[in-house]
Design a protein around this motif. Structure first.
Motif, short mmCIF file in Angstrom:
data_model
loop_
_atom_site.label_atom_id
_atom_site.label_comp_id
_atom_site.label_asym_id
_atom_site.label_seq_id
_atom_site.Cartn_x
_atom_site.Cartn_y
_atom_site.Cartn_z
N ARG A 94 0.82 -1.22 0.00
CA ARG A 94 0.00 0.00 0.00
C ARG A 94 0.84 1.25 0.00
O ARG A 94 0.31 2.35 -0.12
CB ARG A 94 -0.90 0.01 1.23
N GLY A 95 2.12 1.10 0.19
CA GLY A 95 3.00 2.26 0.20
C GLY A 95 4.10 2.08 1.22
O GLY A 95 4.38 0.95 1.64
N VAL A 96 4.71 3.19 1.57
CA VAL A 96 5.80 3.17 2.54
C VAL A 96 5.53 4.26 3.57
O VAL A 96 4.99 5.31 3.22
CB VAL A 96 7.16 3.38 1.81
N ILE A 97 5.85 3.97 4.81
CA ILE A 97 5.69 5.00 5.85
C ILE A 97 7.04 5.67 6.05
O ILE A 97 8.05 4.98 6.23
CB ILE A 97 5.28 4.40 7.20
N VAL A 98 7.00 6.98 6.01
CA VAL A 98 8.21 7.74 6.33
C VAL A 98 7.97 8.30 7.71
O VAL A 98 6.94 8.93 7.96
CB VAL A 98 8.42 8.89 5.32
#
Ligand code: ADP
Ligand code: MG
Length: 680
Positions: A94-98
């Motif tokens: 679903r994406g990447v957390i920064v």
């Protein structure tokens, strides 16, 4: 599938609402977005994969730390996504957390799980990646107070790391309390949160920050609550008339043994057998309905398929309690369960209560009742034994006869289709003959109600329990990975501790504890102990066992020392254990006991340890111990070590209601369990 995992950022957002400190974070879908997000948050940042299928992100190469530039953030994005795809090609990315990189700190874990018996449990311990290895965790069953949270923090082995170990500055314990309190509120207030772990929580000299969180939601979860159960009238357990349905004259049959054990019953006994006019010398009736007089209790040994119709007749006859010994019900799966439900339904209609099925039934020795097929009925006494295993009842009863242990009641709970542990506890609580209660538990059905009831019972009578299933193997199936570093056995131990139950690991141990607490002095008033012996070797062993089992041997106060100095040979050890030396005669014991009795406010328990010698016989020592016990409110525990020559002394103490042991390890172990319960 009702149970699902929230993503890390959803978890953060939820926890933040409760005031839990979480790092700033942004979800990104492209490398370019990652670079912008990292700049916005400020370097260095941590980047992590966001995928519902990836539970342990590091394992998937899905976590990168110390990212120091926009360029590095772009590269990290591609790397993390690449790693995650390689790790699990099916995973939906679903994406990447920064997120903001938190400073290093002491890593702790706060977790929560839902125990099948006791409901929600909060766990806490040393965290980070070694958490499984260290297993330094503690737990509390919800609801949890702030004070309990403070205790949890202090009771882990790693607590010195929080308090400041070897010159290190102390960590912010107060903030930790607040974070745990916030997490606890979050857990308690959200019925659908069934399990979570926050690992790690980083604790600083000032403040704290969580850097990972996994929360599992189950929208179908129902809260466990205490259910009211009306008391079963005590007379139900002490019938005046009993019918044995399936009574037999053939010695190999269950219906024979049961009938046989009931032949001593002083009330009315009616065999029911539709093939014989007489069973074991008594007139038999074809059905319970043919008995001309009222019947209070029916004991049923007929095959399972006949039980519904037999229960129907019992109901019509006005039987108040039916003991169903027959097996072949719920324990046999679906079909058996249906049969059991039918029996229950019929009984309910008539208000007939059921013991079992699939049990040995009841033994109430003071009333001459024994519905079981134990080899020999036990003696009357003051211990109630309630067991989930029939084999253990057979064993314990057999053993008790040789040990001269008597019972107020022995109850085999069986499938607990109707009456269960709670009802039996209520019975023995009100039974005047019962002075101590022992439970053998495999599992309890309704943990919350059990805790409430057993804690009430334990206020008036000691309750000792042996719980099976402590082994890792035994628990494997039950425990899941996250948040539940503690297995179900640990939850039982905590439930016992909270509700006043003393857990003991061996059957003999349960009796030693229960019999000791059933004596007139009951529980010790505190945990400060002294040891008095005439054997140097046993003085040392006493110190060893005391330490091993968590018993505090006090430092003798100066006034006591002084008085003892006046009495004892100059070279006595001037210490606790008090070694009276091998030449100690009756007079010396008497004098030392007087000093201790006079200063009884300094201690709570005195262990007197004697061995076979020519200066003082075991009967003389026993009589001194009795006198000592009479002179103080405190608890006096005798240990007379040795063989036949010490038997007289042990017998005298037993007859006089003084706790007595013949093995030093047991003395301290038994007391250790009691003190764990009362004063941990
Ligand atoms: P996993 O799913 O593998 O448990 P985590 O989110 O816990 O992934 O990250 C792994 C480790 O990376 C953490 O235990 C922590 O040491 C470090 N880490 C993760 N997030 C941060 C952060 N925001 N700041 C500092 N360190 C972090
Ligand atoms: Mg983690």
């Amino acid at each position: 599938m009702a149970k699902r995992m929230l993503s890390e950022f959803e978890s953060y957002d939820l926890l933040k609402q409760y005031g839990v400190p979480v790092p700033d974070h942004i979800i990104v879908k492209t490398a370019a977005e990652a670079a912008r997000a990292a700049e916005k948050i400020g370097f260095p940042v941590v980047m992590k994969i966001h995928s519902p299928q990836i539970v342990h992100k590091s394992d998937a190469g899905g976590v990168m730390v110390s990212i120091g530039s926009a360029q590095a953030a772009q590269e990290a994005f591609d790397k993390i996504v690449g790693n995650a795809k390689a790790y699990n090609p099916e995973a939906e990315i679903r994406g990447v957390i920064v997120e903001q990189q938190a400073a290093p700190g002491l890593e702790l874990i706060i977790g929560g799980k839902t125990d099948p018996a006791f409901g929600k449990v909060l766990t806490f311990g040393m965290g980070g990646t070694l958490v499984e290895l260290m297993r330094d965790v503690t737990l509390r069953i919800l609801p949890v107070t702030e004070e309990a949270i403070r205790e949890m923090i202090r009771e882990i082995h790693g607590y010195p790391m929080i308090k400041g170990y070897r010159g290190a500055k102390p960590r912010d314990e107060e903030t930790l309390v607040q974070v745990m309190w916030a997490v606890n509120r979050f857990f308690a207030e959200n019925t659908n949160v069934v399990e979570f772990d926050i690992n790690p929580v980083r604790l600083y000299e000032s403040g704290a920050c969580i850097v990972d969180a996994r929360i599992f939601i189950d929208d179908e979860a129902v809260e466990k609550t205490v259910k009211e159960r009306p008391f079963v009238p005590i007379e139900y357990f002490t019938p005046r008339s009993i019918a044995v349905i399936g009574a037999s004259s053939e010695p190999k049959k269950m219906g024979y043994a049961v009938m046989h054990n009931l032949l001593h019953f002083p009330g009315q006994l009616y065999p029911v057998n539709n093939k014989r006019p007489e069973v074991q010398g008594l007139k038999a009736y074809p059905s319970i309905l043919d008995i001309p007089n009222p019947v209070d209790m029916a004991v049923i040994t007929v095959p399972a398929k006949h039980v519904p119709s037999v229960i129907e007749e019992c109901g019509q006859k006005g039987v108040s309690m039916a003991v169903i010994i027959t097996a072949g019900f719920k324990e046999m799966g679906e079909g058996g369960k249906a049969l059991e439900d039918r029996v229950l339904e019929i009984a309910k209609g008539y208000g007939t209560r059921i013991v079992g099925p699939n049990c040995l039934g009841l033994i109430v020795p003071p009333k001459g009742i024994d519905t079981t097929y134990v080899h020999e009925s036990p003696k009357p006494g003051n211990i109630a034994f309630i067991s989930q295993s029939g084999a253990i009842i057979n064993t314990v009863v057999d053993w008790s006869i040789a040990q001269d242990i008597g019972f107020s009641a022995v109850i085999s709970v069986g499938n607990q289709a109707d009456l269960n542990f709670i009802d039996y506890l209520r019975f023995v609580e009100r039974d005047p003959k019962t002075k101590g209660i022992i439970l053998y538990i495999e599992e309890v059905q309704d943990g919350k109600t059990f805790m409430k009831v057993v804690s009430e019972v334990a206020k008036t009578k000691p309750v000792v329990a042996i719980k099976s299933g402590s082994s890792q193997k035994g628990q494997q199936a039950a425990s899941s990975h996250t948040g539940s570093l503690s297995g179900s056995y640990d939850v039982y131990m905590e439930a016992f501790r909270e509700s006043g139950v003393i857990p003991v690991h061996t059957l003999t141990g349960t009796f030693q504890v229960a019999e000791m607490l059933a004596l007139p002095k009951g529980y010790p008033r505190g945990k400060r102990a002294v040891v008095i012996t005439n054997a140097g070797g046993f003085a040392v062993l006493s110190s060893d066992y005391a330490e091993r089992y968590g018993i505090d041997l006090i430092t003798l106060p100066p006034k006591v020392l002084k008085e003892l100095n006046d009495l004892l040979p100059e070279f006595w050890n001037k210490n606790n254990p008090i070694d009276l030396l091998g030449d100690a005669n009756e007079k010396r014991f008497d004098q030392v006991f007087s000093v201790l009795a006079k200063h009884q406010d300094c201690w709570d328990i005195a262990f007197v340890v004697g061995f076979p010698n020519l200066v003082i016989g075991s009967d003389q020592l026993a009589n001194q111990i009795i006198r000592f016990s009479e002179r103080t409110e405190n608890m006096i525990v005798g240990t007379l070590l040795g063989g036949g020559s010490m038997e007289r002394g042990r017998k005298i103490l037993k007859e006089n209601g003084i706790p007595i042991f013949d093995e030093l390890d047991f003395t301290f172990r038994v007391m250790g369990r009691i003190l764990w319960q009362r004063f941990r």
